[in-house]
Design a protein around this motif. Structure first.
Motif, PDB file in Angstrom:
ATOM      1  N   LEU A   8       0.825  -1.215   0.000  1.00  0.00           N
ATOM      2  CA  LEU A   8       0.000   0.000   0.000  1.00  0.00           C
ATOM      3  C   LEU A   8       0.859   1.266   0.000  1.00  0.00           C
ATOM      4  CD1 LEU A   8      -2.851  -0.991   2.480  1.00  0.00           C
ATOM      5  CD2 LEU A   8      -2.968  -0.844  -0.009  1.00  0.00           C
ATOM      6  N   LEU A   9       1.911   1.280   0.793  1.00  0.00           N
ATOM      7  CA  LEU A   9       2.800   2.436   0.824  1.00  0.00           C
ATOM      8  C   LEU A   9       3.452   2.643  -0.543  1.00  0.00           C
ATOM      9  CD1 LEU A   9       4.195   4.666   2.502  1.00  0.00           C
ATOM     10  CD2 LEU A   9       5.967   2.990   3.040  1.00  0.00           C
ATOM     11  N   GLY A  10       3.920   1.560  -1.149  1.00  0.00           N
ATOM     12  CA  GLY A  10       4.561   1.662  -2.455  1.00  0.00           C
ATOM     13  C   GLY A  10       3.618   2.129  -3.544  1.00  0.00           C
ATOM     14  N   ILE A  11       2.427   1.552  -3.600  1.00  0.00           N
ATOM     15  CA  ILE A  11       1.440   1.939  -4.617  1.00  0.00           C
ATOM     16  C   ILE A  11       1.023   3.394  -4.419  1.00  0.00           C
ATOM     17  CG2 ILE A  11      -0.950   1.562  -5.385  1.00  0.00           C
ATOM     18  CD1 ILE A  11       0.998  -0.464  -6.495  1.00  0.00           C
ATOM     19  N   GLY A  12       0.761   3.776  -3.179  1.00  0.00           N
ATOM     20  CA  GLY A  12       0.340   5.151  -2.911  1.00  0.00           C
ATOM     21  C   GLY A  12       1.391   6.163  -3.320  1.00  0.00           C
ATOM     22  N   LEU A  13       2.647   5.937  -2.907  1.00  0.00           N
ATOM     23  CA  LEU A  13       3.715   6.891  -3.235  1.00  0.00           C
ATOM     24  C   LEU A  13       4.076   6.863  -4.713  1.00  0.00           C
ATOM     25  CD1 LEU A  13       6.076   6.508  -0.148  1.00  0.00           C
ATOM     26  CD2 LEU A  13       4.401   8.314  -0.623  1.00  0.00           C
ATOM     27  N   LEU A  14       4.086   5.667  -5.303  1.00  0.00           N
ATOM     28  CA  LEU A  14       4.419   5.568  -6.723  1.00  0.00           C
ATOM     29  C   LEU A  14       3.383   6.290  -7.589  1.00  0.00           C
ATOM     30  CD1 LEU A  14       6.252   4.342  -8.928  1.00  0.00           C
ATOM     31  CD2 LEU A  14       4.710   2.383  -8.927  1.00  0.00           C
ATOM     32  N   ASN A  15       2.119   6.086  -7.322  1.00  0.00           N
ATOM     33  CA  ASN A  15       1.080   6.756  -8.114  1.00  0.00           C
ATOM     34  C   ASN A  15       1.083   8.260  -7.892  1.00  0.00           C
ATOM     35  OD1 ASN A  15       0.239   4.483  -9.430  1.00  0.00           O
ATOM     36  ND2 ASN A  15      -1.417   4.053  -8.004  1.00  0.00           N
TER      37      ASN A  15
ATOM     38  N   GLY B 287      -8.663  15.752  -7.222  1.00  0.00           N
ATOM     39  CA  GLY B 287      -8.893  15.724  -5.777  1.00  0.00           C
ATOM     40  C   GLY B 287      -9.105  14.321  -5.241  1.00  0.00           C
ATOM     41  N   ALA B 288      -9.978  13.553  -5.884  1.00  0.00           N
ATOM     42  CA  ALA B 288     -10.265  12.196  -5.408  1.00  0.00           C
ATOM     43  C   ALA B 288      -9.039  11.301  -5.557  1.00  0.00           C
ATOM     44  CB  ALA B 288     -11.455  11.616  -6.163  1.00  0.00           C
ATOM     45  N   TYR B 289      -8.308  11.464  -6.645  1.00  0.00           N
ATOM     46  CA  TYR B 289      -7.112  10.654  -6.881  1.00  0.00           C
ATOM     47  C   TYR B 289      -6.059  10.954  -5.822  1.00  0.00           C
ATOM     48  CZ  TYR B 289      -3.555   8.272  -9.706  1.00  0.00           C
ATOM     49  OH  TYR B 289      -2.594   7.412 -10.157  1.00  0.00           O
ATOM     50  N   LEU B 290      -5.866  12.218  -5.508  1.00  0.00           N
ATOM     51  CA  LEU B 290      -4.900  12.624  -4.498  1.00  0.00           C
ATOM     52  C   LEU B 290      -5.279  12.070  -3.124  1.00  0.00           C
ATOM     53  CD1 LEU B 290      -2.418  14.410  -3.753  1.00  0.00           C
ATOM     54  CD2 LEU B 290      -4.051  16.230  -3.309  1.00  0.00           C
ATOM     55  N   VAL B 291      -6.535  12.233  -2.743  1.00  0.00           N
ATOM     56  CA  VAL B 291      -7.003  11.735  -1.448  1.00  0.00           C
ATOM     57  C   VAL B 291      -6.832  10.223  -1.373  1.00  0.00           C
ATOM     58  CG1 VAL B 291      -9.067  11.420  -0.022  1.00  0.00           C
ATOM     59  CG2 VAL B 291      -8.573  13.651  -1.007  1.00  0.00           C
TER      60      VAL B 291
ATOM     61  N   VAL C  81      -4.223   8.482   1.318  1.00  0.00           N
ATOM     62  CA  VAL C  81      -4.774   7.585   2.335  1.00  0.00           C
ATOM     63  C   VAL C  81      -4.156   6.197   2.201  1.00  0.00           C
ATOM     64  CG1 VAL C  81      -6.888   6.416   3.091  1.00  0.00           C
ATOM     65  CG2 VAL C  81      -6.888   8.871   2.719  1.00  0.00           C
ATOM     66  N   LEU C  82      -3.942   5.717   0.982  1.00  0.00           N
ATOM     67  CA  LEU C  82      -3.288   4.426   0.780  1.00  0.00           C
ATOM     68  C   LEU C  82      -1.874   4.435   1.350  1.00  0.00           C
ATOM     69  CD1 LEU C  82      -5.419   2.926  -0.867  1.00  0.00           C
ATOM     70  CD2 LEU C  82      -3.714   2.618  -2.641  1.00  0.00           C
ATOM     71  N   ALA C  83      -1.110   5.476   1.064  1.00  0.00           N
ATOM     72  CA  ALA C  83       0.263   5.565   1.574  1.00  0.00           C
ATOM     73  C   ALA C  83       0.274   5.646   3.102  1.00  0.00           C
ATOM     74  CB  ALA C  83       0.975   6.773   0.963  1.00  0.00           C
ATOM     75  N   LEU C  84      -0.613   6.439   3.675  1.00  0.00           N
ATOM     76  CA  LEU C  84      -0.683   6.529   5.141  1.00  0.00           C
ATOM     77  C   LEU C  84      -1.110   5.203   5.759  1.00  0.00           C
ATOM     78  CD1 LEU C  84      -2.279  10.061   5.645  1.00  0.00           C
ATOM     79  CD2 LEU C  84       0.064   9.353   6.157  1.00  0.00           C
TER      80      LEU C  84
ATOM     81  N   ILE D 147     -10.649  -1.027   0.084  1.00  0.00           N
ATOM     82  CA  ILE D 147      -9.278  -0.824   0.566  1.00  0.00           C
ATOM     83  C   ILE D 147      -9.119   0.602   1.092  1.00  0.00           C
ATOM     84  CG2 ILE D 147      -6.870  -0.646  -0.169  1.00  0.00           C
ATOM     85  CD1 ILE D 147      -7.462  -3.021  -2.052  1.00  0.00           C
ATOM     86  N   PHE D 148      -9.652   1.571   0.354  1.00  0.00           N
ATOM     87  CA  PHE D 148      -9.587   2.968   0.789  1.00  0.00           C
ATOM     88  C   PHE D 148     -10.251   3.146   2.151  1.00  0.00           C
ATOM     89  CE2 PHE D 148     -11.818   7.061   1.073  1.00  0.00           C
ATOM     90  CZ  PHE D 148     -10.739   7.933   1.008  1.00  0.00           C
TER      91      PHE D 148
END
Length: 185
Positions: free
Chosen positions: A26-33, A44-48, A52-55, A129-130
């Motif tokens: 989750l951290l990798g996918i969140g930061l990579l995207n 906005g929705a993509y950023l949120v 949240v995935l990275a956190l 997941i979100f």
């Protein structure tokens, strides 16, 4: 060590390994995207979603330091489920399910209505997941708040017990000649 003993020793570590693997994913996918879309493709929705995935991934990696109470779990779970339901109530024209005039779900529309009804499983899983990561964030906040609260145990009145136990112990065993305490008689 027999094969059965070795197998029993593995079971406690399997949830920890799965938690750490999921946290890194989750951290990798969140930061990579977030890094890939930083050049202007962030909505906005993509950023949120990806923050949240990275956190959530970072919290899964540090989960061993949290000790949430049952009340924390009982509060965080329904709030996250309510978020999933509340996100599905309003209609949107955002991405996904273009064949349906009314799209429902946050951050990704997973329910299409208007021309029939259709549930897109991959977007539903992404939303689950979100909201699971949101529940983990809530659980972390609730745990931090609980640690700052004063202790809520009922005070016990010890005034009637009468001091130390040594005096009562000596009175209970008047003849101590056969007791050896390493030369301390």
């Amino acid at each position: 060590m027999t094969g059965e003993d070795a197998q029993d020793g593995l079971w406690p570590s399997i949830p920890a390994v799965l938690r750490v693997m999921t946290g890194w994913f989750l951290l990798g996918i969140g930061l990579l995207n977030l890094a890939v879309e930083v050049d202007g493709g962030l909505t906005g929705a993509y950023l949120v979603f990806h923050v949240v995935l990275a956190l959530g991934g970072a919290l899964l990696l540090t989960r061993h330091r949290l000790d949430p109470s049952r009340a924390g779990y009982l509060l965080a779970t329904p709030i996250a489920l309510a978020g999933l339901v509340a996100g599905a109530l309003p209609t949107t024209t955002r991405c996904c399910l273009e064949a349906y005039p009314q799209r429902r779900g946050y951050p990704y529309p997973f329910l299409g209505t208007g021309a029939g009804a259709h549930v897109d499983v991959k977007y539903l899983v992404a939303d689950l997941i979100f909201w699971g990561c949101v529940a983990l964030l809530l659980l972390t906040v609730l745990t931090a708040v609980e640690r700052r609260l004063p202790e809520r145990r009922t005070p016990v009145d010890l005034s009637g017990l009468g001091g130390h136990a040594e005096g009562r112990a000596y009175a209970a065993t008047p003849d101590r000649r056969d007791q050896n305490v390493g030369g301390l008689t």
